[in-house]
Structures are given as structure tokens and as C-alpha cells.
Design a protein around this motif. Structure first.
Motif, short mmCIF file in Angstrom:
data_model
loop_
_atom_site.label_atom_id
_atom_site.label_comp_id
_atom_site.label_asym_id
_atom_site.label_seq_id
_atom_site.Cartn_x
_atom_site.Cartn_y
_atom_site.Cartn_z
N PRO A 194 0.79 -1.23 0.00
CA PRO A 194 0.00 0.00 0.00
C PRO A 194 0.82 1.28 0.00
N HIS A 196 -2.19 3.53 0.09
CA HIS A 196 -2.38 4.44 1.22
C HIS A 196 -1.37 5.58 1.24
N GLU A 197 -0.19 5.34 0.69
CA GLU A 197 0.86 6.37 0.70
C GLU A 197 1.59 6.37 -0.64
N THR A 247 -8.35 5.91 -1.91
CA THR A 247 -7.75 5.18 -0.79
C THR A 247 -6.52 5.89 -0.24
N LYS A 279 -4.00 8.13 1.66
CA LYS A 279 -3.99 8.83 2.95
C LYS A 279 -2.84 9.84 3.05
#
Length: 204
Positions: free
Chosen positions: A42, A98-99, A125, A127
Motif C-alpha cells: 500500500p 495508502h501512501e 484510498t 492517505k
């Protein structure tokens, strides 16, 4: 290696997240079981200064071997090879991202990065986003549609294409370094971040 293979998937993903994308991709040759682990991590980071690609007749890397036409990459510039690699990783990637980190020199207008940011905004998704785009890159409207992002780090970009609606409603940390933005646009940007807790602005 057998002991590592028996670890829970979440721990394996955490280990792969600590590795550069190219190194994580090399784990696909360890065994059939490891072949697709790296495309599910992710956290993705692409840094031009440390990114290496084949430029001659040497054997292609594991990452390059996943490309449809690896032979064409021998005539590409380093920048084109990096962007092509990002495209292919995003195409192969499964699951949430996510990153995402991208650090490279670009022109003021770069349609390839526009497409990358549009892809990330559609996944819903992301972040954490870290953009260091040296070259006065003008952020596209899709950048302002990252509704679920909580941490945003931007360096050397231009905020001159803000859409009528800005969607940073989940943002808690904002770090801006050497950016180009008018006072009015900055106030509008900050007003769109109701949950903002940490703000850092660095300029000349």
C-alpha cells in the motif's frame, strides 16, 4: 526464506513497504508464492535520484521484465523511463494505495503526472501524498479531489488551477515548501481543510 513466507501477509507487506519499489519487485523471483506480493503493497515511492533503469544491452531488471515492450525502454530518457515505470506499477497494482511519494524534476506542464494524480484521486484510498516536483509543475484539478487524504507534503509546485470545489475535508497535516500560490488561493485552500491540525509553510 521458508520462515519469512510463513509470516502473516500484513507483516510481509510491511517489510516490502520498507524497500524501494525496485527491490520489492525483485522478491517476485524468490518463489511462485512471492511472485505477486510486491504488487499489493500500500506504500509506493518513486524518487528520481535513486531510481535505476537499464540503459544499455544489460539484462533487464525484474521490474522492467513486467513491461509489455521492454526493448523500447533502451531509447527512453531517464525521466521517461521513470514515468513509464510508474504507469506500469499502477497498472499492475492490486488493492489500496495508502501512501504515495514522487520526487523528480518536471516541466511546468506534465500530462503524465496529471494522469498519475487522476488515477490516485479515483482510487479514493490515498492517505498520505508526498510530491516534490522540481520545475514549477502546475497541479491539476484532480489533485484537489483527494477527499480521503490526511497528510499532504508538496514542494516546488504551482497552485494556480484550483477548481470551484476543493475536497481536502479529511486533511490534518499540510506541509508546503517553495510553492507558488497567491494569498487569496492560500486562504481558500486552508478554508477547505476543516480538520487541519498541523500547517508548515517554507519559502525563500
Amino acid at each position: 526464506m521458508d520462515r519469512i513466507s510463513k509470516l502473516p501477509l500484513c507483516i510481509i507487506e510491511n517489510i516490502l513497504c520498507l524497500l524501494p519499489v525496485q527491490v520489492a519487485a525483485r522478491t517476485s523471483i524468490l518463489s511462485r508464492e512471492w511472485r505477486y506480493h510486491w504488487i499489493k503493497i500500500p506504500k509506493l515511492a518513486f524518487i528520481e535520484d535513486t531510481f535505476q533503469v537499464s540503459t544499455d544491452g544489460a539484462e533487464l531488471s525484474v521490474l522492467e521484465q513486467t513491461f509489455d515492450e521492454p526493448s523500447e525502454r533502451k531509447v527512453m530518457t531517464k525521466r521517461c523511463k521513470l514515468l513509464y515505470a510508474i504507469y506500469q506499477v499502477l497498472l499492475l497494482h492490486q488493492g489500496p494505495i495508502h501512501e504515495f511519494t514522487l520526487s523528480m524534476a518536471v516541466d511546468a506542464s506534465c500530462v503524465e503526472i496529471d494522469h498519475i494524480l487522476r488515477h490516485l484521486s479515483k482510487k479514493n484510498t490515498l492517505k498520505i501524498l508526498n510530491l516534490d516536483l522540481r520545475g514549477n509543475y502546475s497541479l491539476p484539478s484532480s489533485f484537489f479531489s483527494l477527499h480521503y487524504i490526511t497528510e499532504l507534503y508538496v514542494a516546488s509546485c504551482v497552485f494556480d488551477r484550483q477548481p470551484s470545489s476543493i475536497g481536502f475535508r479529511s486533511l490534518t497535516t499540510l506541509n508546503l515548501q517553495e510553492i507558488w500560490i497567491s494569498e487569496k488561493a492560500l486562504m481558500r485552500l486552508l478554508s477547505s481543510c476543516p480538520l487541519l491540525k498541523t500547517l508548515t509553510i517554507v519559502s525563500d
